[in-house]
Design an enzyme around this catalytic site. Structure first.
Site, PDB file in Angstrom:
ATOM      1  N   GLU A 275      49.518 -26.890  13.298  1.00 10.82           N
ATOM      2  CA  GLU A 275      48.427 -26.428  14.149  1.00 10.82           C
ATOM      3  C   GLU A 275      47.278 -27.106  13.789  1.00 10.82           C
ATOM      4  OE1 GLU A 275      46.188 -22.347  14.698  1.00 10.82           O
ATOM      5  OE2 GLU A 275      46.943 -22.650  12.841  1.00 10.82           O
TER       6      GLU A 275
ATOM      7  N   LYS B  20      49.076 -20.535  22.226  1.00 11.61           N
ATOM      8  CA  LYS B  20      49.314 -19.156  21.378  1.00 11.61           C
ATOM      9  C   LYS B  20      48.802 -18.247  22.202  1.00 11.61           C
ATOM     10  CE  LYS B  20      47.499 -17.808  16.919  1.00 11.61           C
ATOM     11  NZ  LYS B  20      46.522 -17.961  15.972  1.00 11.61           N
TER      12      LYS B  20
ATOM     13  N   CYS C 251      50.651 -19.818  13.592  1.00  8.34           N
ATOM     14  CA  CYS C 251      49.993 -19.341  12.501  1.00  8.34           C
ATOM     15  C   CYS C 251      50.284 -17.889  12.478  1.00  8.34           C
ATOM     16  CB  CYS C 251      48.388 -19.581  12.654  1.00  8.34           C
ATOM     17  SG  CYS C 251      47.568 -19.463  11.285  1.00  8.34           S
TER      18      CYS C 251
END
Length: 548
Positions: free
Chosen positions: A304, A369, A420
């Site tokens: 990321e 995301k 994440c």
């Protein structure tokens, strides 16, 4: 069926505080209040201690047996108390636990850290009130374990999409309870841990009740069932071999950890610096492949934010990425922030970038995301809060959430991509597997929290996900921890923090779904609702008994 109330002395039901309240009033109201505070002070201190023990069961300390001790301690401290007393005890337990666990948030600000920890502690206070209520029911350790799942179920979802940090399962990613994740996911692991802890508390209570043979048998039985709840995990099979139903059984992968200029909120440094770190590391790997000192990977994973500028509208970044892809000769999954659907939003994406000699070169399929972090990646109620909290203006544009699951074809591997903090959310990871991911990829950037416990805590979650879904997990982080985790949760390779590193590995690609994948969230809902029903039934029975 109506369950009878557990018999016991009426004064003990409410605890020592109630005994003090029942005595004739003497002195001022303040004197009576001081007596109540003195009576409850030891219990509060013990609750604080148990909260600290629970924090120590989580990474980076990882002393998982302390999670059993903490649950047992809270069960003892709330047993047969009033709901009000237990709620305070639960808060005194939850506050030190979450303040310690979430200390990595001090990087953002002490106010954010303490506010979140205190708010999350309220869920534990409500749970503790429920523990006191169900402690009067027969089989109360079972209802206690259900209420732990209820509390985690609520914290995972509300408010603003929930905050799953601090689940019992995440302290037990390398314990005998871990294999249970393959049957019922993280909720079943939390349930088993809480059940064992509550049964240990039941054993202590049985021994305190007297020296008779009946009490000793009760204590031994409770301990035996507590041990069985943990040992049963060893009977759960955890296959690790790749399968060929959906394609090749193995894939050669490389993970690039390019590192960042420095840790903290301003980890990016100069524009293009983080990107160049990853480009150089990939080109170095390509040179080693050409020299025969490294294996040729079939796909490469960047973390990321590995591109710290939007590659679509920054020609220099586009050219640099394409050069790295062409040098290694295989697709790279690139993490980048790109412009969102409008001028006020950006999107956090994993982009499949193909070599120039591919049928469709350059950037192709991407995953956005789905769960941006409140106050970190978007500001709820921005127009109001930003007037009073100027630090929120650092989040210049809100992240727009994606709507599709991260199923991407990268070379020979159909991956399930999560970004994440999404690894903490059951549904996002489960969808990435049930919809076709043969290997899980976690693209992450923990550089903000580099010198805290956060990277270790997130790493532990990834290990649990491997077992839960029977998939290898590839973690690519900008500055660590990057790792290759086998489908049984064992760590094949991992990097250190704050270093530039590269990992090469052959990983299994798997198609079968675990029992946890097939049942989805059903066990969690069942156990959570069962806990609520038990608390409601106990409260109703006590009210009826009081009326009579």
């Amino acid at each position: 069926m109506v369950l009878p109330l557990d018999p016991g002395p009426r004064v003990d039901d409410a605890g020592p505080d109630a005994a003090a309240d029942a005595s004739p009033p003497a002195g001022s109201r303040w004197a009576r209040r001081r007596r109540k505070l003195r009576a409850g002070f030891p219990r509060t201190v013990l609750a604080l201690l148990c909260g600290v023990l629970l924090a120590l069961s989580f990474p980076p300390y990882g002393v998982w047996p302390l999670s059993l001790v903490a649950v047992a301690g809270l069960s003892l401290l709330t047993h047969r108390r009033t709901a009000r007393q237990a709620a305070w005890t639960g808060f005194a337990f939850g506050a030190p636990f979450l303040i310690w666990l979430l200390a990595w948030l001090t990087v953002i600000g002490a106010d954010a850290w303490l506010l979140l920890a205190v708010f999350e502690s309220l869920f534990l206070a409500l749970m503790a009130a429920g523990l006191a209520v169900v402690s009067r029911l027969p089989g109360w350790p079972l209802w206690t374990a259900c209420l732990w799942v209820t509390q985690e179920w609520a914290r995972d979802r509300v408010p603003l999409g929930g905050f799953p940090w601090g689940r019992l399962a995440f302290a037990n990613t390398t314990s005998p309870y871990t294999p249970l994740a393959a049957l019922g996911g993280a909720p079943l692991v939390s349930f088993a841990v809480a059940l064992s802890g509550a049964l240990l508390a039941a054993a202590v209570l049985a021994l305190r009740a007297g020296e008779g043979a009946r009490n000793r048998r009760k204590a031994l039985g409770a301990v035996a069932v507590a041990l069985a709840a943990g040992v049963v995990g060893y009977a759960v099979p955890l296959p690790t071999a790749g399968t060929t139903a959906g394609g090749p059984a193995q894939a050669e992968v490389a993970l690039i950890q390019g590192n960042v200029p420095h840790a903290g909120m301003d980890f990016l440094g100069r524009p293009m610096q983080v990107l160049q770190n990853h480009v150089r590391a990939t080109e170095k790997l390509a040179q080693e492949v050409a020299a025969g000192t490294a294996k040729q990977p079939q796909l490469v994973i960047w973390p990321e934010n590995s591109s710290d500028v939007n590659p679509y509208d920054t020609p220099e970044a586009y050219t640099a990425i394409q050069g790295a892809v062409d040098a290694i000769g295989v697709p790279i999954l690139v993490g980048a922030l790109v412009d969102g659907p409008d001028a006020q939003h950006v999107q956090n994406e994993g982009i499949v970038w193909a070599p120039s000699n591919a049928a469709e070169p350059g950037p192709g399929a991407h995953y956005t995301k789905q769960h941006p972090v409140p106050f970190g990646e978007y500001v709820p109620f921005r127009s109001v809060l930003s007037k009073y909290i100027t630090r929120l203006q650092r989040v210049a544009r809100d992240f727009a959430p994606g709507t599709a699951t991260g199923i991407l074809q990268v070379g020979p591997a159909r991956i399930g991509d999560v970004i994440c903090f999404e690894v903490a959310y059951d549904g996002i990871v489960s969808d990435a597997v049930s919809k076709g991911g043969r290997v899980l990829v976690v693209q992450t950037n923990n550089a903000t929290y580099e010198h805290t416990g956060q990277p270790d805590q997130q790493f532990a979650m990834s290990r649990l996900r491997a077992v839960e879904h029977g998939r290898a997990v590839l973690i690519a982080a900008t500055s660590g921890i990057s790792a290759v985790i086998e489908p049984d949760g064992s760590v094949l390779k991992r990097t250190q923090l704050a270093t530039a590193a590269e990992i090469e590995a052959s990983v299994p690609l798997r198609d079968p779904l675990t029992v946890a994948d097939r049942v989805g969230a059903a066990p969690e809902w069942f156990l959570a609702v069962l806990g609520l029903l038990a608390a409601g039934a106990a409260a109703g029975l006590r009210r009826r008994a009081g009326t009579r």
